[in-house]
Write an enzyme that holds these catalytic residues in place. Structure first.
Site, short mmCIF file in Angstrom:
data_model
loop_
_atom_site.label_atom_id
_atom_site.label_comp_id
_atom_site.label_asym_id
_atom_site.label_seq_id
_atom_site.Cartn_x
_atom_site.Cartn_y
_atom_site.Cartn_z
N GLU A 78 0.82 -1.21 0.00
CA GLU A 78 0.00 0.00 0.00
C GLU A 78 0.86 1.26 0.00
OE1 GLU A 78 -2.79 -0.57 3.25
OE2 GLU A 78 -4.09 -1.75 1.97
N GLU B 147 -6.45 -7.54 -1.48
CA GLU B 147 -7.01 -7.44 -0.12
C GLU B 147 -8.46 -7.02 -0.20
OE1 GLU B 147 -5.13 -4.94 2.76
OE2 GLU B 147 -3.11 -5.53 2.21
#
Lengths: 661, 661, 661
Positions: free
Chosen positions: A153, A308
């Site tokens: 991320e 995710e």
């Protein structure tokens, strides 16, 4: 590498972030048994493993990871192995506090959470690279290794760092971009407000200042910041490539909302990955999710990984709702329908402590005897039957154009209206397309548009002349275009296209915008058609464009919505933010003009119909049962049973219809 | 020291903060005359006297204070003598800027206000200790000295300091608490997000970070911070004890709202003191005040001191209302009824300048010819007749359990709902008890509960297993308990009790909480009974508990309020935040089950009836006259006149009925 | 220097900020031609020219400016030549980062915007002075030079700097103001909260502190900060005066809202200049503009310069509306009517880049073929016919008193109500006067009031006894006064006038304020008359004052509005913030009592009638046509045509009637 997942896994990617280092080894065998029961095919391992793996500079503790990788391999589960560099261990900040990032106001961001590193810091990069070298050396040939998960991320919490090291790196980056300091002065219009530089050394990041910062400085700093993170990624990728030339490398993007520039990053990923966290409390969330999936798919024009998602609730909103029964399955299929070749979760086993102890996991605090585990395992079993789907694509007739520079620039202040947010505007234009049930690619303005029948261009504020010319060329060649206000205003460094707005689009649109007339906050303007506009209006002079709707009030009778025949195509223009019905009708006319048909004519409201290759997905976002039309000759892809022309679909139900060509 | 006030003063404590150093000596004689006219028995002296008393390091100017103490003594007034360390003089920060505290983002808190010291700073402590030594040496035998007032409102403005000195002290504190760094890692769950420490030296305070901080780090830092201030207090107390072993030592607490942990501090005070500032603009303020008084009294189970209240308006709210005629008297009696043996004010004479010049005082800017002085003097005369009351206690059948760790932990983010505030929740549960007119002690979960018929436990989020077992034991032995949702979730360092929620309370409550279902912000859920819940709902499976009310909507039919027979007692559970009427009815049933009677059956609405020893206080919070029932044989404690069974009580009126056993 | 503009220009000042350095020289000739076409008489040159003019320390590049000045001269246009010191070049901050200012919390304000200098910094001042010396030397005799424009919008973005250099300068300033440190202690009431200083070196600016800062420290720091900027101005002015004793010097103020103290600055300007940016989205904006014009005119009691206004939209609000057709002309005449001898714009040619690229300009991005250029040129032609007006004045019968110390002090916290803002309160009292069509001067409380029939005094919170005596003297001598609550409370260093509120005004008003009773936020109180009050109420005892209106509720029957005969005059007092109608009726009665007549009896609503010398301006703020009465014998000043007694005035129309005495 046509289908990365088919090639590396041979089945759907299905699994989770797996952080066994948080648990005693005694739990690991149960993990393996439960993973098999749930149909897990791949897990992301080691994302926050730096601290346990490198316990002191250069001292590595790999046996725990060896054991995990061996266990996975023994159980037929593959690893998306993390490079572990997303969050440095405490000893790094302790030894090198200069690696900590700073906000624009100088506030240091300390350890205690995650992502506390300055991307430009050479000490961070050196330590990260050494760790990646050690990992790649050790696991290059491990049979469990399916792909590499670089960082995590990027830019999620620290998209920009304003420290002195970053300042120096920014100057170097500017030196690459601008051949001389005067080229920089020219690009940034520094004569205004006495900002002319005589040396690159005089340039600072756009730190807290007495008032509005130079907009080009702000915009270039966002570019630099995205690039600084990309350099971190590329540094790691280069090491991995050297050791494992055949193992795909990816990193998980965190949303389309203008942190790092994913259009700039995507060419450097072997497969695009995305973390998706829809909010069950938000009725609109499925539209937002669809938008981002259409964007992720379009980055490569190939399948991507949902790397995710939450099995149920997240923990980081103010109020965190769980996914209702059936909702996780429904939304997983939405991602697959829109191109995902993997459905992965954060995380496998819910943490006992730490900041995300209330983020849901496949194995909750209560253990596997739970609704969440049950629904996950059922989905795992279903996906095992959908292997033929892998690698198949989506053909869209419509493109929605979004532009990172415009998105960043519109976050600025000192604009005619300072509350334009491109992410919201894009969604406002995407929503009627979703409602109309047509397939859409979300693309950059530099994409090849010739394949599309209709191109929707919301607020393309910052655009270079040649890119604008490409859009005009598209229409001239027979394309259809819908563009909204405040497009074509500045170039890539916030310099206005002189000679009348909207500089490079005047001819295409057949009008000039003489003045911007933003509306008062909370105010609106009635349109001649009976609709209303909010936020914005414009004083327009039509030069050939047909007037579809007009303003009332101060601008009474002046054009609000226009339509211009240009070459063989048609360009529609919106000079305000119209109400939902008005926008829907403008879009409907453009779809009709362009000859774009919905994926499934006759689909009921709230049912999302998406085609992927030979498969048609029908997703019922209603809580109640509906009846859906089904193409003749289709079969249920999960059961193999033939389908009738009209099928009942339960509330939050999914139908995957196989419809061979 | 059964009744500190009776022992040291022999009459009610009645007086104010007295800051004569702000005025020329010519005013002091008038002060003495007015104090006598007002019935003043004790004043707090020197609270902000450091700068005038120690004019340079080690150079003391005591004559002014000698004169004040002598004057007080000569006029029969006693001193609650301050140690003066609450706000250092300017020269300390000038010579030692390192004594200034810092916020989490690094901002220094500069002089110019008050309380600008880092509690862990050794230079501050050394200077404070030297001053206290000098004060104690000089005034140990002074006849005016009644008690010691250490510091002032510890933690009111600077409950936490994040500077490097504090960081070092925090590490030392952790080293005391955790035998090894791995014990710390285990307690803090540091494997999550790569936070594992290899040395205590790597730990920082929870300073500003990229995202959510480790919750155990945050919680332990709050404990450390409260402890750092307590160390300051104890350092001073030790000096005072050495010089004056028989003089009681206190410090004034500033509210129950989770700055310093008063349950941790209370054992170190010879008598509990409290500063109470109800807001006349807030109708609910008397309930809030009652709650805090019941908490202060329960800390020692003995009378306490109302060490500060405003004679009329304060100055630090956005809009500062004065107390209406009669309101100050009414609220003073409320404190006495709930255990106060002293009624003191901030301050005696209203300051001409400085930050609190608009805070009311007994002698206002206009002088003593004023409503405020008149009402104060009248109260002083009344209290002189109530000396027999001193030291008497209150017997409560109900305990409300509140827990500092839970209160602190719920201030965190990254929870299922991040807007739970224990102070508000406690009040929500206290309010129906106040309305029912029953006597309540507000206690810690570790208190001896066996004396109570009913125990109410709002949001006991963080609880150790053994403490939870104590609550179960209480019910098993025949106790009645009402517990609200999100209790029993984590231990004292924010680690979830695994195996299903609410870990240690499952058996007691006869249910499991399978999932938390927080409601959207502003949203609500209808209950089967017709009531509504807000904020929260849960997916509950009853294992033996009786279902009193259910949810509708997504969780339709699932339990919302339950009642479980456990051992010889009953445990009621609330899985949502019910509306006022629903909560009142749940509490009413629990009171009835437990056999708890109101203090004065038949008391009209808005009349607070409180018993203290042989005295029954009837406090009319209505603005209009009411008729109240009075027990047979009672006499008016102020006039000695016998009372009839039904007395008229004026708006904002007070009746103190003496009802010998 | 009776009429600076007549003397220096011989015609109306009409022009703009001219920043040719932002454009290639090829554009300059077109600029000259367009300026002549637009009737431009003067331009402000070089305001942000430092960076292009001094390219390295002491290295000046003047040829560009020589050329511009010569071009202007050749075209008959004069220069208001800037000293260029408003925004330092990047090299200054690079070489001397210590010149950057800091906020109260320590945040550095970095380059990238403008005004990034600490006013007290000697390095900044030295560099600024050297540049001014060079400019004055070079252009002292240039024929284009009409006046000097020192700095720019002093204090607009950085009204206060809290750095260590400023701290030191603050101490020096305090040393000048207070003969000893004990005088400072006395003035600041430092005994409160242990703030007593023993050395000036211990004093800091009012930086971020744990809680409310000492109010005198805050107030004196605002005075110091205004003075520090004034020193910068005076340093430059001294240099200019030395070189060009006959050239007027000015600087442009930026609004009445309590940044720098313009009443303190004005004596040092040869002519007052003002930047006026009304918001077209705000219906009240013309009243606000009128207020500031009446204040600017009254500073010298002579004409002033409208040195900046927007030709159309600005860029720095959240939503920036353009001026509608006719609006810029209408509002320009409003400034002229209220004393402006110049109408200047920011800026001449709209910037291509930089932070203000969306601020309107006379020559927009599209070029001169635009509404804005057309309307500007039309106005330029009109003004050429109004030369006789120059220097003429306005006679007002009413004064509105506003006070900088009170304005600053009321921004503080820890007041009975912390949301009083003098700028808003002043406007609330000015509005009924504007509606009544009477002429007003906005003056300081120290002004000579004897010339006025009525004096309105909103919230004169901070007032020295002798100034208060002047107001009483005014009324005693037959004046009429309207005063609102919370006046006469403290002296100039926030020390309360003891002995009862409102200290020095008790006798004048014939009452005492026994207590302040602020209302709850959002609350109101009904008045006996049927009106309502908000924000504030008071417990008043009348000592001779007639009660015009009363409160209800807690203060039922007590005075809310009073009227007191004092000497030969009358003093009216408002103890609350009344609703619009109530305030209008109080003002109407006071006007009637005082014998004040409107400028134009019978003017329709929305028509602003203002007299200036022999000229009567009728400004129709309505969007529709109205009929206006015209004095007999008047002629249209623009056409010379005689006017009838009743003329039609178009929506947003202007009539300038010449009415020779």
């Amino acid at each position: 590498m046509d289908s990365v997942v088919r090639h590396r896994l041979g089945r759907f990617g299905f699994g989770a972030d797996y952080n066994p280092e948080q648990w005693p080894e005694s739990v690991w065998d149960e993990d393996m048994a439960l993973m098999k029961a749930a149909g897990v095919t791949m897990v992301s391992v080691g994302i926050f493993g730096w601290a346990v793996t490198e316990t002191a500079p250069g001292e590595y503790d790999f046996p725990w990871l060896d054991k995990v990788m061996d266990l996975l391999s023994a159980n037929g589960i593959r690893a998306c192995l993390a490079t572990m560099t997303a969050s440095p261990p405490p000893w790094l900040a302790h030894r090198h506090p200069e690696t900590l990032p700073r906000r624009a106001d100088g506030t240091v961001l300390w350890p205690g959470a995650r992502q506390h590193y300055c991307p430009s810091n050479p000490v961070y990069r050196e330590h990260a690279g050494r760790l990646v070298e050690a990992l790649a050396t050790r696991y290059a040939r491990h049979p469990a290794l399916a792909m590499w998960h670089v960082g995590n991320e990027y830019g999620c919490h620290v998209p920009e760092c304003f420290c002195d090291v970053s300042a120096s790196a920014f100057r170097d980056w500017l030196g690459e971009r601008y051949p001389t300091v005067d080229a920089l002065n020219d690009a940034w219009s520094t004569t205004f407000w006495s900002q002319r530089y005589t040396d690159f050394a005089q340039v600072w990041p756009p730190r807290t200042a007495p008032t509005f910062l130079n907009p080009a400085q702000v915009l270039d700093f966002k570019r630099f910041s995205s690039h600084a993170l990309l350099e971190c990624y590329l540094m790691e990728k280069e090491i991995l490539r050297r050791h494992t030339p055949d193992v795909p490398v990816t990193t998980n993007f965190v949303g389309a909302w203008h942190r790092i520039d994913v259009t700039d990053w995507a060419p450097h990923l072997d497969i695009v990955s995305y973390d998706s966290y829809p909010d069950p409390h938000d009725r609109d969330t499925v539209v937002q999710a669809a938008f981002t999936y259409d964007q992720m798919r379009a980055l490569h024009g190939r399948p991507w990984l949902l790397l995710e998602q939450a099995p149920s609730a997240v923990n980081w909103r103010e109020r965190n709702a769980p996914k209702a029964p059936g909702e996780m399955r429904l939304w997983s299929y939405q991602a697959i329908a829109r191109g995902a070749d993997a459905v992965m979760y954060f995380q496998w086993r819910q943490s006992r402590g730490g900041a995300e102890r209330f983020h849901s996991a496949i194995v909750p605090h209560a253990g596997p005897a739970s609704r969440v585990f049950r629904e996950t395992a059922e989905l795992g079993a279903e996906l095992a039957r959908l292997t033929p789907l892998l690698g198949s694509g989506t053909a869209a007739d419509v493109a929605l154009v979004t532009d990172w520079s415009s998105g960043w620039a519109l976050q600025g202040k000192a604009l005619p209206a300072s509350d334009l947010r491109l992410a919201e505007v894009d969604l406002a234009h995407y929503r009627p397309l979703w409602n109309a049930g047509v397939a859409v690619d979300v693309v950059a303005p530099t994409a090849d548009l010739s394949r599309y029948k209709l191109v929707v261009v919301p607020n393309l504020y910052a655009v270079e002349t040649e890119v604008a010319a490409g859009l005009a060329e598209y229409v001239r060649g027979g394309g259809h275009l819908v563009m909204s206000f405040f497009s074509g205003i500045v170039d890539g460094v916030e310099r206005v296209h002189l000679g009348g707005y909207p500089g490079p689009f005047r001819e295409l649109l057949g009008l000039t915008v003489d003045e911007f007339w933003p509306l008062p906050a909370g105010g609106s303007v009635a349109l001649g058609s009976g609709g209303t506009g909010t936020l914005w209006s414009e004083w327009i002079t039509a030069h050939g464009a047909e007037v579809l709707d007009t303003f009332t009030g101060e601008l009474a009778g002046l054009p609000a919505i226009t339509r211009n025949a240009f070459g063989d195509g048609i360009a529609t223009y919106l000079a305000t933010r119209p109400d939902t019905a008005t926008l829907a009708s403008v879009v409907a006319r453009a779809l009709s003009d362009a000859g774009v048909a919905p994926v499934l004519p006759g689909a009921p409201a709230g049912v999302e119909a998406v085609r992927r290759g030979e498969w048609l997905f029908l997703l019922n976002h209603n809580e109640t049962e509906v009846t859906v039309p089904v193409p003749a000759g289709a079969a249920d892809a999960l059961t193999g049973e033939p389908l009738t022309e009209s099928e009942r679909l339960a509330g939050r139900g999914v139908l995957v219809a196989h419809t061979p060509a």
